[in-house]
Design a protein around this motif. Structure first.
Motif, PDB file in Angstrom:
ATOM      1  N   THR A  82     -19.275 -49.378  24.330  1.00 30.53           N
ATOM      2  CA  THR A  82     -20.016 -50.516  23.809  1.00 30.53           C
ATOM      3  C   THR A  82     -20.045 -51.662  24.818  1.00 30.53           C
ATOM      4  N   PRO A  83     -21.258 -52.126  25.180  1.00 23.80           N
ATOM      5  CA  PRO A  83     -21.348 -53.253  26.113  1.00 23.80           C
ATOM      6  C   PRO A  83     -20.698 -54.503  25.507  1.00 23.80           C
ATOM      7  N   GLN A  84     -20.075 -55.285  26.338  1.00 23.17           N
ATOM      8  CA  GLN A  84     -19.377 -56.478  25.885  1.00 23.17           C
ATOM      9  C   GLN A  84     -20.101 -57.744  26.355  1.00 23.17           C
ATOM     10  N   ARG A  85     -19.995 -58.758  25.542  1.00 24.33           N
ATOM     11  CA  ARG A  85     -20.551 -60.063  25.865  1.00 24.33           C
ATOM     12  C   ARG A  85     -19.366 -61.014  26.015  1.00 24.33           C
ATOM     13  N   GLU A  86     -19.333 -61.777  27.114  1.00 24.10           N
ATOM     14  CA  GLU A  86     -18.213 -62.668  27.383  1.00 24.10           C
ATOM     15  C   GLU A  86     -18.604 -64.116  27.134  1.00 24.10           C
ATOM     16  N   ALA A  87     -17.642 -64.893  26.662  1.00 25.08           N
ATOM     17  CA  ALA A  87     -17.871 -66.318  26.435  1.00 25.08           C
ATOM     18  C   ALA A  87     -16.605 -67.097  26.766  1.00 25.08           C
ATOM     19  N   ARG A  88     -16.789 -68.352  27.087  1.00 27.77           N
ATOM     20  CA  ARG A  88     -15.673 -69.285  27.278  1.00 27.77           C
ATOM     21  C   ARG A  88     -15.662 -70.221  26.081  1.00 27.77           C
ATOM     22  N   VAL A  89     -14.474 -70.411  25.515  1.00 26.99           N
ATOM     23  CA  VAL A  89     -14.320 -71.258  24.336  1.00 26.99           C
ATOM     24  C   VAL A  89     -13.433 -72.436  24.704  1.00 26.99           C
ATOM     25  N   ARG A  90     -13.819 -73.612  24.221  1.00 23.66           N
ATOM     26  CA  ARG A  90     -13.022 -74.819  24.473  1.00 23.66           C
ATOM     27  C   ARG A  90     -13.007 -75.643  23.197  1.00 23.66           C
ATOM     28  N   CYS A  91     -11.833 -76.124  22.811  1.00 22.66           N
ATOM     29  CA  CYS A  91     -11.679 -76.970  21.636  1.00 22.66           C
ATOM     30  C   CYS A  91     -10.791 -78.139  22.023  1.00 22.66           C
ATOM     31  N   THR A  92     -11.254 -79.353  21.752  1.00 24.12           N
ATOM     32  CA  THR A  92     -10.457 -80.548  22.020  1.00 24.12           C
ATOM     33  C   THR A  92     -10.531 -81.478  20.817  1.00 24.12           C
ATOM     34  N   GLY A  93      -9.440 -82.145  20.532  1.00 28.03           N
ATOM     35  CA  GLY A  93      -9.400 -83.103  19.427  1.00 28.03           C
ATOM     36  C   GLY A  93      -7.974 -83.521  19.157  1.00 28.03           C
ATOM     37  N   TYR A  94      -7.815 -84.479  18.249  1.00 33.42           N
ATOM     38  CA  TYR A  94      -6.463 -84.900  17.900  1.00 33.42           C
ATOM     39  C   TYR A  94      -5.722 -83.732  17.255  1.00 33.42           C
ATOM     40  N   ASP A  95      -4.458 -83.593  17.626  1.00 29.65           N
ATOM     41  CA  ASP A  95      -3.665 -82.449  17.192  1.00 29.65           C
ATOM     42  C   ASP A  95      -3.412 -82.490  15.684  1.00 29.65           C
ATOM     43  N   ARG A  96      -3.399 -81.304  15.102  1.00 26.09           N
ATOM     44  CA  ARG A  96      -3.059 -81.125  13.686  1.00 26.09           C
ATOM     45  C   ARG A  96      -2.635 -79.665  13.516  1.00 26.09           C
ATOM     46  N   ALA A 110     -16.089 -62.984  13.942  1.00 25.71           N
ATOM     47  CA  ALA A 110     -17.343 -62.646  14.614  1.00 25.71           C
ATOM     48  C   ALA A 110     -17.185 -61.419  15.517  1.00 25.71           C
ATOM     49  N   GLY A 111     -15.976 -60.845  15.569  1.00 25.28           N
ATOM     50  CA  GLY A 111     -15.755 -59.646  16.373  1.00 25.28           C
ATOM     51  C   GLY A 111     -15.271 -59.905  17.787  1.00 25.28           C
ATOM     52  N   PHE A 112     -14.855 -61.135  18.077  1.00 33.19           N
ATOM     53  CA  PHE A 112     -14.393 -61.450  19.426  1.00 33.19           C
ATOM     54  C   PHE A 112     -12.964 -60.989  19.650  1.00 33.19           C
ATOM     55  N   ASN A 113     -12.705 -60.497  20.843  1.00 32.82           N
ATOM     56  CA  ASN A 113     -11.376 -60.154  21.292  1.00 32.82           C
ATOM     57  C   ASN A 113     -10.945 -61.245  22.273  1.00 32.82           C
ATOM     58  N   ILE A 114      -9.720 -61.715  22.157  1.00 36.61           N
ATOM     59  CA  ILE A 114      -9.240 -62.761  23.065  1.00 36.61           C
ATOM     60  C   ILE A 114      -8.704 -62.104  24.329  1.00 36.61           C
ATOM     61  N   ASP A 115      -9.312 -62.452  25.466  1.00 34.38           N
ATOM     62  CA  ASP A 115      -8.847 -61.968  26.764  1.00 34.38           C
ATOM     63  C   ASP A 115      -7.841 -62.941  27.362  1.00 34.38           C
ATOM     64  N   GLU A 116      -8.080 -64.238  27.185  1.00 32.70           N
ATOM     65  CA  GLU A 116      -7.185 -65.292  27.659  1.00 32.70           C
ATOM     66  C   GLU A 116      -7.242 -66.439  26.675  1.00 32.70           C
ATOM     67  N   LEU A 117      -6.105 -67.080  26.444  1.00 33.83           N
ATOM     68  CA  LEU A 117      -6.084 -68.259  25.592  1.00 33.83           C
ATOM     69  C   LEU A 117      -4.966 -69.174  26.061  1.00 33.83           C
ATOM     70  N   THR A 118      -5.299 -70.416  26.317  1.00 33.87           N
ATOM     71  CA  THR A 118      -4.329 -71.411  26.755  1.00 33.87           C
ATOM     72  C   THR A 118      -4.436 -72.612  25.840  1.00 33.87           C
ATOM     73  N   THR A 119      -3.298 -73.133  25.418  1.00 28.89           N
ATOM     74  CA  THR A 119      -3.296 -74.336  24.596  1.00 28.89           C
ATOM     75  C   THR A 119      -2.311 -75.340  25.184  1.00 28.89           C
ATOM     76  N   ASP A 120      -2.570 -76.607  24.900  1.00 26.16           N
ATOM     77  CA  ASP A 120      -1.679 -77.662  25.370  1.00 26.16           C
ATOM     78  C   ASP A 120      -1.866 -78.878  24.482  1.00 26.16           C
ATOM     79  N   THR A 121      -0.885 -79.713  24.450  1.00 21.38           N
ATOM     80  CA  THR A 121      -0.974 -80.982  23.732  1.00 21.38           C
ATOM     81  C   THR A 121      -0.543 -82.073  24.693  1.00 21.38           C
ATOM     82  N   ILE A 122      -1.372 -83.097  24.793  1.00 18.34           N
ATOM     83  CA  ILE A 122      -1.059 -84.243  25.635  1.00 18.34           C
ATOM     84  C   ILE A 122      -1.121 -85.499  24.774  1.00 18.34           C
ATOM     85  N   ARG A 123      -0.589 -86.602  25.269  1.00 22.78           N
ATOM     86  CA  ARG A 123      -0.630 -87.861  24.528  1.00 22.78           C
ATOM     87  C   ARG A 123      -1.730 -88.729  25.113  1.00 22.78           C
ATOM     88  N   VAL A 124      -2.588 -89.250  24.227  1.00 21.38           N
ATOM     89  CA  VAL A 124      -3.657 -90.151  24.646  1.00 21.38           C
ATOM     90  C   VAL A 124      -3.667 -91.362  23.715  1.00 21.38           C
TER      91      VAL A 124
END
Length: 172
Positions: A82-96, A110-124
């Protein structure tokens, strides 16, 4: 975590005929994690290298006490799968609580498989001038070529509103 650890580990792999073709390294507090993709000239050499890694055979003292896991990775998908479609996902906002859960739930739905995922929390600084935790999520995901894009984008829009966050999906 120790100064020179990556240099010592990579030399040890190199001395055994290994070639590091990809890696991710991350320090979290006092722990340092290394994930490497290592290839060898043939299956026998790869098997010996894997055994040396697991047993610590000939490991210099700075890396002798590391917790190491090594396994064979299966080859890439065969042509015609099965051919695959790749996407980059980004989410930013106040932490909760629940951001990773909610974003990955929509992706999985939606059927997406996670190839890479990075999360971080910073103070602003917030509107009131006080420092608040700000959340960052970035990932690379793949899905079957034919996903219901309009439905998926609608669920992302709903999630943006629910989390009061900026969520972008960029198709590659």
């Amino acid at each position: 975590d120790r100064v020179g650890l990556v240099s010592i580990l990579s030399k040890w792999i190199y001395d055994r005929g290994g070639n590091i073709t990809g890696s991710k390294m991350l320090r979290m507090n006092q722990d340092f994690t290394v994930v490497m993709h290592v290839i060898s000239k043939d299956r026998v050499s790869a098997s010996h290298l894997r055994a040396d890694l697991l047993l610590g055979e000939g490991a210099p003292s700075p890396i002798a006490d590391l917790q190491i896991s090594a396994r064979e990775i299966k080859s890439a998908p065969a042509p015609g799968e099965t051919p695959q479609r790749e996407a980059r996902v980004r989410c930013t906002g106040y932490d909760r609580p629940g951001i990773v859960y909610r974003v990955t739930e929509v992706l999985a739905g939606a059927g997406f498989n996670i190839d890479e995922l990075t999360t971080d929390t910073i103070r602003v600084a917030g509107a009131d001038g006080k420092a608040k935790p700000f959340f960052l999520l970035e990932g690379v995901v793949t899905a079957p070529e034919k996903i219901p894009v309009a439905e998926f984008e609608g669920r992302i829009a709903e999630l943006r509103d629910k989390l009061d966050a900026k969520i972008t999906v960029t198709w590659t």
